[in-house]
Design an enzyme around this catalytic site. Structure first.
Site, PDB file in Angstrom:
ATOM      1  N   ASP A 205      -6.308  16.190 -20.401  1.00 24.21           N
ATOM      2  CA  ASP A 205      -7.498  15.714 -21.112  1.00 24.21           C
ATOM      3  C   ASP A 205      -7.067  14.770 -22.229  1.00 24.21           C
ATOM      4  O   ASP A 205      -5.886  14.454 -22.376  1.00 24.21           O
ATOM      5  CB  ASP A 205      -8.319  16.893 -21.663  1.00 24.21           C
ATOM      6  N   GLY A 231      -4.150  12.085 -21.564  1.00 28.57           N
ATOM      7  CA  GLY A 231      -4.401  10.877 -20.794  1.00 28.57           C
ATOM      8  C   GLY A 231      -5.873  10.697 -20.472  1.00 28.57           C
ATOM      9  O   GLY A 231      -6.710  11.556 -20.772  1.00 28.57           O
ATOM     10  N   ASP A 232      -6.159   9.564 -19.844  1.00 27.22           N
ATOM     11  CA  ASP A 232      -7.491   9.209 -19.358  1.00 27.22           C
ATOM     12  C   ASP A 232      -7.431   9.299 -17.844  1.00 27.22           C
ATOM     13  O   ASP A 232      -6.616   8.625 -17.209  1.00 27.22           O
ATOM     14  CB  ASP A 232      -7.832   7.788 -19.815  1.00 27.22           C
ATOM     15  N   PHE A 233      -8.295  10.132 -17.235  1.00 29.36           N
ATOM     16  CA  PHE A 233      -8.127  10.349 -15.795  1.00 29.36           C
ATOM     17  C   PHE A 233      -8.512   9.148 -14.942  1.00 29.36           C
ATOM     18  O   PHE A 233      -8.249   9.113 -13.746  1.00 29.36           O
ATOM     19  CB  PHE A 233      -8.806  11.622 -15.292  1.00 29.36           C
ATOM     20  N   HIS A 251     -20.170  15.281 -12.455  1.00 33.83           N
ATOM     21  CA  HIS A 251     -21.583  14.987 -12.757  1.00 33.83           C
ATOM     22  C   HIS A 251     -21.753  14.070 -13.973  1.00 33.83           C
ATOM     23  O   HIS A 251     -22.860  13.614 -14.249  1.00 33.83           O
ATOM     24  CB  HIS A 251     -22.393  16.279 -12.914  1.00 33.83           C
TER      25      HIS A 251
END
Length: 344
Positions: A205, A231-233, A251
């Protein structure tokens, strides 16, 4: 046929008025939780209205009506002029309990309740109705300690209710390492690790959550088997693991972004492992109002999010190369889709 369709004209009008007043029911619960009614009754036992007025920031003028409203809602019981928590309130509304949802209620009261006042605008524009909808605003929220704590409690409330169901819905004993993608401060994997002693976990995350993860993992007693990857997924590599989890994540995003994340996560699953996806997925036919409302929540608070069907999730897994997919209920509010990767 629905209750409204079966009603006589006068009864139908009354039923519609009850629907229109549904926000009043919600606010009774939200206000009582904020004021500490349920916590007070748990600590001190059955109490009179006067006791609660003396012990809480509660004015005598509204106390009786609040308490009677909570009795009618089934959240309090009244005997000989004293009020006590019902079984439902004891389970879900007493701080510290395993099923406590207070974190979700506080966030719902402060973010969702105001946003729902602008539902019509959202339905016309397709735009979110809260200032914290975009990625930049979200990270700014995480940078504020007070707002971050509210968010963490909300997430703990949501995934804490899922953890027990997930622990028994999948064969964890056959795997050694799970990675929760977008796993916040690790409450879900923390609960899994406490139930499965041979499992270790990674949470992936944003860096703003690393310190909260370390504190929470220590509090849960699993810090020796859990680590945090920042990190940024969308842009950074995902950790490889036997099992990857995308829970209450997809979602939040558009259909194209969901397809991208599912394919990326499936690639990170080790041979013989699985990708687990869960959300309050929609039925093919409209039968569960609660899930429809969750989807409308996403309209109000995200830029492109909504709920989706298990069939859509299965199709995204198929496009990612997964041919072994299983769908199952996950507790009363969520659906689990499991995509397995063949062994090498």
């Amino acid at each position: 046929m629905t209750e409204l369709a079966e009603s006589m004209p006068d009864a139908a009008s009354a039923a519609v008025k009850r629907l229109a007043n549904g926000f009043c029911h919600a606010k009774l619960l939200l206000a009582a939780e904020e004021l500490g009614v349920f916590a007070h009754l748990h600590r001190y036992g059955p109490s009179t209205a006067e006791d609660l007025v003396e012990g809480l920031p509660l004015h005598p003028r509204g106390a009786r009506d609040l308490l009677h409203g909570l009795v009618v809602l089934g959240l309090l019981e009244r005997l000989d002029g004293r009020y006590a928590n019902s079984a439902a309130a004891t389970a879900a509304l007493v701080p510290g309990g395993a099923d406590y949802v207070g974190g979700f209620l506080r966030r719902a009261d402060r973010m969702l309740y105001p946003a729902w006042q602008h539902l019509a605008e959202a339905l016309v524009s397709g735009k979110p109705q809260t200032p914290g909808a975009g990625p930049e605003a979200f990270r700014a929220m995480l940078g504020d300690p007070h707002q971050r704590e509210q968010y963490l409690r909300m997430m703990d409330s949501a995934n804490g209710l899922v953890a027990g169901h997930l622990a028994g819905a999948f064969d964890w004993a056959a795997h050694r390492h799970v990675a929760d993608i977008g796993g916040c401060r690790g409450n879900l994997v923390g609960q899994l690790l406490r139930l499965h002693s041979t499992l270790r976990a990674t949470v992936f995350d944003l860096p703003e959550l690393a310190e909260s993860f370390a504190e929470h993992a220590t509090a849960l007693g699993v810090a020796d088997r859990a680590d945090f990857r920042t990190g940024d997924f969308f842009t950074d590599p995902l950790p490889e693991a036997d099992v990857l989890v995308l829970g209450h994540v997809l979602h939040n995003w558009s259909v194209e972004q969901r397809k991208f994340l599912v394919a990326k996560a499936y690639r990170a699953v080790r041979p013989g492992g699985a990708l687990l996806i869960y959300d309050a997925m929609l039925d093919e036919e409209p039968t569960d109002l609660a899930r429809v409302l969750v989807s409308l929540n996403m309209l109000l608070v995200t830029e492109e999010g909504s709920e989706y069907t298990a069939g859509e999730a299965t199709a995204w897994l198929g496009a990612a190369g997964c041919g072994d997919v299983r769908v199952a209920p996950l507790g009363p509010a969520d659906t689990l889709v499991v995509g397995r990767k063949p062994a090498a």
